[in-house]
Design a protein around this motif. Sequence first.
Motif, PDB file in Angstrom:
ATOM      1  N   ARG A  81       5.543   2.692  -2.690  1.00 39.94           N
ATOM      2  CA  ARG A  81       6.436   1.542  -2.602  1.00 39.94           C
ATOM      3  C   ARG A  81       7.412   1.712  -1.415  1.00 39.94           C
ATOM      4  O   ARG A  81       7.655   0.774  -0.658  1.00 39.94           O
ATOM      5  CB  ARG A  81       7.202   1.378  -3.926  1.00 39.94           C
ATOM      6  N   PHE A  84       5.594   0.999   1.676  1.00 41.62           N
ATOM      7  CA  PHE A  84       5.456  -0.455   1.855  1.00 41.62           C
ATOM      8  C   PHE A  84       6.711  -1.030   2.505  1.00 41.62           C
ATOM      9  O   PHE A  84       6.636  -1.811   3.459  1.00 41.62           O
ATOM     10  CB  PHE A  84       5.200  -1.127   0.492  1.00 41.62           C
ATOM     11  N   THR A  88       6.883  -2.584   6.270  1.00 34.80           N
ATOM     12  CA  THR A  88       7.305  -3.983   6.365  1.00 34.80           C
ATOM     13  C   THR A  88       8.539  -4.110   7.268  1.00 34.80           C
ATOM     14  O   THR A  88       8.630  -5.034   8.075  1.00 34.80           O
ATOM     15  CB  THR A  88       7.578  -4.532   4.949  1.00 34.80           C
ATOM     16  N   ALA A 114       0.899  -7.084   7.534  1.00 37.40           N
ATOM     17  CA  ALA A 114       1.230  -7.604   6.195  1.00 37.40           C
ATOM     18  C   ALA A 114       0.099  -7.266   5.212  1.00 37.40           C
ATOM     19  O   ALA A 114       0.348  -6.820   4.085  1.00 37.40           O
ATOM     20  CB  ALA A 114       1.454  -9.110   6.265  1.00 37.40           C
ATOM     21  N   TYR A 115      -1.149  -7.475   5.657  1.00 31.55           N
ATOM     22  CA  TYR A 115      -2.312  -7.189   4.808  1.00 31.55           C
ATOM     23  C   TYR A 115      -2.410  -5.690   4.524  1.00 31.55           C
ATOM     24  O   TYR A 115      -2.580  -5.264   3.365  1.00 31.55           O
ATOM     25  CB  TYR A 115      -3.561  -7.700   5.532  1.00 31.55           C
ATOM     26  N   GLU A 118       0.189  -4.489   2.139  1.00 34.53           N
ATOM     27  CA  GLU A 118      -0.053  -4.986   0.768  1.00 34.53           C
ATOM     28  C   GLU A 118      -0.831  -3.961  -0.072  1.00 34.53           C
ATOM     29  O   GLU A 118      -0.626  -3.877  -1.285  1.00 34.53           O
ATOM     30  CB  GLU A 118      -0.803  -6.322   0.849  1.00 34.53           C
ATOM     31  N   ARG A 121       1.707  -1.679  -1.566  1.00 30.18           N
ATOM     32  CA  ARG A 121       2.415  -2.270  -2.714  1.00 30.18           C
ATOM     33  C   ARG A 121       1.494  -2.368  -3.925  1.00 30.18           C
ATOM     34  O   ARG A 121       1.876  -2.019  -5.041  1.00 30.18           O
ATOM     35  CB  ARG A 121       2.954  -3.654  -2.340  1.00 30.18           C
ATOM     36  N   TRP A 122       0.265  -2.855  -3.676  1.00 33.19           N
ATOM     37  CA  TRP A 122      -0.680  -3.035  -4.791  1.00 33.19           C
ATOM     38  C   TRP A 122      -0.944  -1.710  -5.517  1.00 33.19           C
ATOM     39  O   TRP A 122      -0.870  -1.614  -6.738  1.00 33.19           O
ATOM     40  CB  TRP A 122      -2.001  -3.630  -4.264  1.00 33.19           C
ATOM     41  N   ASN A 452      -7.917  -9.714   0.555  1.00 33.10           N
ATOM     42  CA  ASN A 452      -6.774  -9.763  -0.350  1.00 33.10           C
ATOM     43  C   ASN A 452      -6.709  -8.406  -1.057  1.00 33.10           C
ATOM     44  O   ASN A 452      -7.692  -7.975  -1.650  1.00 33.10           O
ATOM     45  CB  ASN A 452      -7.015 -10.892  -1.371  1.00 33.10           C
ATOM     46  N   ALA A 453      -5.556  -7.750  -0.984  1.00 34.24           N
ATOM     47  CA  ALA A 453      -5.455  -6.405  -1.572  1.00 34.24           C
ATOM     48  C   ALA A 453      -5.737  -6.412  -3.067  1.00 34.24           C
ATOM     49  O   ALA A 453      -6.151  -5.400  -3.636  1.00 34.24           O
ATOM     50  CB  ALA A 453      -4.061  -5.825  -1.306  1.00 34.24           C
TER      51      ALA A 453
END
Length: 491
Positions: A81, A84, A88, A114-115, A118, A121-122, A452-453
């Motif tokens: 996290r 991330f 970012t 950004a991708y 992600e 984060r995921w 998409n993650a």
Amino acid sequence: MGITHEAELLAQVPTGLLINGRWGPAASGKVFGVEDPATGRTLLSVADAGPEDAMAALDAAVAAQNSWSRVAPRERGEILRRAFELVTARIEDFALLITLEMGKPLAEARGEVAYGAEFLRWFSEEAVRTSGRYSLSPDGKSRLLVTKKPVGPCLLITPWNFPLAMATRKIAPAVAAGCTMVLKSANLTPLTSQLFAAVMQEAGLPAGVLNVIPTSTAGPTTGPLIKDPRLRKLSFTGSTPVGRNLLAAAAGNVLRTSMELGGNAPFIVFEDADLDAAVDGALVAKLRNMGEACTAANRFIVHKSIAGEFAGKFAAKMNTMITARGTHPESTVGPLIDARSRDKVHELVTDAVASGASVVTGGAPVEGPGYFYRPTILTGVREGTRILSEEIFGPVAPIITFTKEAEAVRLANSTEYGLLAIVFTTDFNRGLRMGEQLETGMIGLNAGIISNAAAPFGGVKQSGLGREGGLEGIEEYLYTQYTAIADPHTD
Ligand code: NAD
């Protein structure tokens, strides 16, 4: 965003190998240069790992595995996290670095950051959800306990086309699962991984969990690791021929493998499609990343009754694209990665034209410096032409036509690849029916981009094995252990 900013950013990129938490030179003292594909100039030189360095990296990963696997899942998630947040916060730096070494326009590079972020984060969220199960044996005489454990030290090999996202798509689930790793970044674009590894350190990743070995000699440097019994997993993203060889090598050590290989995506447009939406989808499916994506639309299979109108509208949009160095504020199409790639793209176009195809727009390289190719549309491409069976990896759209749904399915499936298929239709049932018949791991239904993650990314046939992202992504880094619990008090 001028030359000064570029120089300042490059000065922040670590140029050594990362082994056991320390950046240092290769044992041989060798370095290799990284080129800007828009200018042909060398951006920076990085340490060039050899087999000795690779073995030191594996030693570090093996030494860290036991303690790392005991770090609480929440703590592993929080490291991800923080990473991330850090990536970012530095989106502009990462985007510029990607553009400099890989070539894509800055706006697209921001999209990749950004991708790529992600996945951090995921998987920060997935780290705490690797539960097992407990049940009674069918005969009632024992209990079954099923748990998930990290597979152990992994070798991760990434391609050059998405320098950040292809790395985070592997590193994040490995960290979440509790695995240690050696990353062999792509020799054409190692800089983004170097900066990202520094961010992982800043996020609190312990020494030895992530080791990074850029190299100009991929095969000889990673070969000994693949044979080493302490390595437990190989995750590879790259071309199908290299993937096949690595699978054969991995068989000798019975390694767990994940293989994200090449694609040959069909882009199917039915006569009932919303044509403007299909053209917009075609533009991104073809030109994103200059067509240098495994998911890039490789064959446009268009209903005969609308093929002329589709080609006209598609060409009009293509002609608005601006081919320039990715740092140019108006650039929408950057250079291809190197001269070899640009020449291969032109060879495929020349071959298709020699076999009877017509050039609607483009059809030629752009004068240097840099490896630019003009966005191109070809019509009247004959079945059996090389451009329909090989990955183009460039901004070229060959169009073929069909009249019956079954013919579209046959054409789409007539490839050794099975990564993605894109279908444009307003008939919902037809869309679902196509999904049932298409032999691909992913379907874009009225969608030109599917990454998409939170979704399982991956292919079938010669496009690979395993899935990255989604609920499935972390499973690639876990193995299942079952414990039989006998109950001595059972009659
Ligand atoms: P590549 O196969 O040439 O190289 C991929 C990576 O493997 C690089 O890091 C390279 O240095 C390394 N490599 C090459 N030979 C090796 C060897 N003998 N041993 C160990 N490592 C070796 O592919 P590329 O040109 O970097 O990338 C483009 C390819 O990747 C395309 O085919 C594309 O479709 C595919 N790709 C697939 C996905 C996916 O998720 N399916 C995503 C991105 C790219």
